[in-house]
Structures are given as C-alpha cells and as structure tokens.
Design a protein around this motif. Structure first.
Motif, mmCIF file in Angstrom:
data_model
loop_
_atom_site.group_PDB
_atom_site.id
_atom_site.type_symbol
_atom_site.label_atom_id
_atom_site.label_comp_id
_atom_site.label_asym_id
_atom_site.label_seq_id
_atom_site.Cartn_x
_atom_site.Cartn_y
_atom_site.Cartn_z
ATOM 1 N N CYS A 167 2.376 2.302 -3.441
ATOM 2 C CA CYS A 167 1.518 2.799 -4.519
ATOM 3 C C CYS A 167 1.888 4.237 -4.866
ATOM 4 O O CYS A 167 2.263 5.016 -3.992
ATOM 5 C CB CYS A 167 0.044 2.754 -4.109
ATOM 6 N N ASP A 220 -8.082 -1.050 6.977
ATOM 7 C CA ASP A 220 -9.016 -1.930 6.269
ATOM 8 C C ASP A 220 -8.316 -3.184 5.737
ATOM 9 O O ASP A 220 -8.843 -4.289 5.828
ATOM 10 C CB ASP A 220 -9.695 -1.198 5.108
ATOM 11 N N VAL A 221 -7.121 -3.015 5.197
ATOM 12 C CA VAL A 221 -6.398 -4.142 4.601
ATOM 13 C C VAL A 221 -5.807 -5.068 5.657
ATOM 14 O O VAL A 221 -5.882 -6.285 5.539
ATOM 15 C CB VAL A 221 -5.300 -3.630 3.637
ATOM 16 N N ARG A 266 -1.821 11.281 3.467
ATOM 17 C CA ARG A 266 -1.431 10.169 2.604
ATOM 18 C C ARG A 266 0.024 9.828 2.893
ATOM 19 O O ARG A 266 0.875 10.702 2.952
ATOM 20 C CB ARG A 266 -1.636 10.517 1.148
ATOM 21 N N GLU A 282 -7.359 14.433 4.621
ATOM 22 C CA GLU A 282 -6.684 13.191 4.971
ATOM 23 C C GLU A 282 -5.182 13.286 4.734
ATOM 24 O O GLU A 282 -4.715 14.067 3.917
ATOM 25 C CB GLU A 282 -7.252 12.013 4.178
ATOM 26 N N THR A 292 -1.177 5.982 0.475
ATOM 27 C CA THR A 292 -2.291 5.338 1.157
ATOM 28 C C THR A 292 -2.642 6.114 2.424
ATOM 29 O O THR A 292 -1.860 6.930 2.893
ATOM 30 C CB THR A 292 -1.953 3.864 1.490
ATOM 31 N N THR A 293 -3.810 5.859 2.944
ATOM 32 C CA THR A 293 -4.268 6.515 4.167
ATOM 33 C C THR A 293 -4.269 5.521 5.324
ATOM 34 O O THR A 293 -4.203 4.306 5.112
ATOM 35 C CB THR A 293 -5.696 7.066 4.001
ATOM 36 N N ARG A 300 -6.806 4.854 7.111
ATOM 37 C CA ARG A 300 -8.039 4.073 6.955
ATOM 38 C C ARG A 300 -7.834 2.902 5.991
ATOM 39 O O ARG A 300 -8.256 1.774 6.266
ATOM 40 C CB ARG A 300 -9.190 4.947 6.465
ATOM 41 N N GLU A 301 -7.181 3.140 4.863
ATOM 42 C CA GLU A 301 -6.927 2.058 3.901
ATOM 43 C C GLU A 301 -6.026 0.987 4.517
ATOM 44 O O GLU A 301 -6.259 -0.207 4.325
ATOM 45 C CB GLU A 301 -6.283 2.616 2.633
ATOM 46 N N MET A 302 -5.026 1.423 5.287
ATOM 47 C CA MET A 302 -4.129 0.456 5.924
ATOM 48 C C MET A 302 -4.851 -0.363 6.989
ATOM 49 O O MET A 302 -4.619 -1.562 7.105
ATOM 50 C CB MET A 302 -2.914 1.179 6.515
ATOM 51 N N LEU A 310 0.830 -1.210 0.000
ATOM 52 C CA LEU A 310 0.000 0.000 0.000
ATOM 53 C C LEU A 310 0.864 1.261 0.000
ATOM 54 O O LEU A 310 0.593 2.210 -0.731
ATOM 55 C CB LEU A 310 -0.911 0.020 1.225
#
Length: 82
Positions: free
Chosen positions: A17, A28-29, A61, A59, A21-22, A24-26, A14
């Motif tokens: 990329c 979630d994964v 990143r 946010e 990434t945020t 929240r994305e981290m 992530l």
C-alpha cells in the motif's frame, strides 16, 4: 511469490500500500502475534524484499520499496565455468 489466498499474500498486499502498514494492521489481518509478524518481515527481507520502516507519530509504518530479483532475470545471466 505467495499465492493470493495466503496470509503471506495478505501481508505483501498490506506492505505494498502507498501509505504502508503498521504491526497492528498486519496482526489484525493475519491473526498472527506481533513477534510472528516481525519474523515474517525478517523472512521477506532474507528473500530479497526491501522493506522501509518510517516512524510517524507514535507508530512505525512498514512498506515494500523493492522486490526480490526474479528467477527469470537470474536464469538469463550468462553461465561461466564448465
């Protein structure tokens, strides 16, 4: 380096990329809580990863901008002393 099937490897993916990434994305994964993600980021930094943080709108990143030195590069350094 992390094995391909670990949460740390997913985190590194992530962070690698192009858009970053945020938190929240981290979370979630990985399934981790935000404080655990922050701790993992601190650990990566201690291991030599350079991670940039950019505020975009509401946010932050996160993105890897450089990796740690490789062991082979370190072992090729000439040794001094006895």
């Amino acid at each position: 380096m992390a094995r391909g099937d670990t949460k740390q490897a997913a985190l590194l993916g992530l962070l690698s990329c192009a858009r970053g990434t945020t938190i929240r994305e981290m979370t979630d994964v990985t399934g981790w809580r935000a404080n655990t993600v922050h701790s993992a980021l601190a650990t990566l930094r201690k291991r030599g990863w350079q991670i940039s943080v950019e505020q975009i709108a509401a946010e932050k990143r996160y993105q890897i901008i450089a990796g740690p030195e490789t062991k082979s590069a370190i072992s090729e350094q000439p040794r001094t002393g006895a």
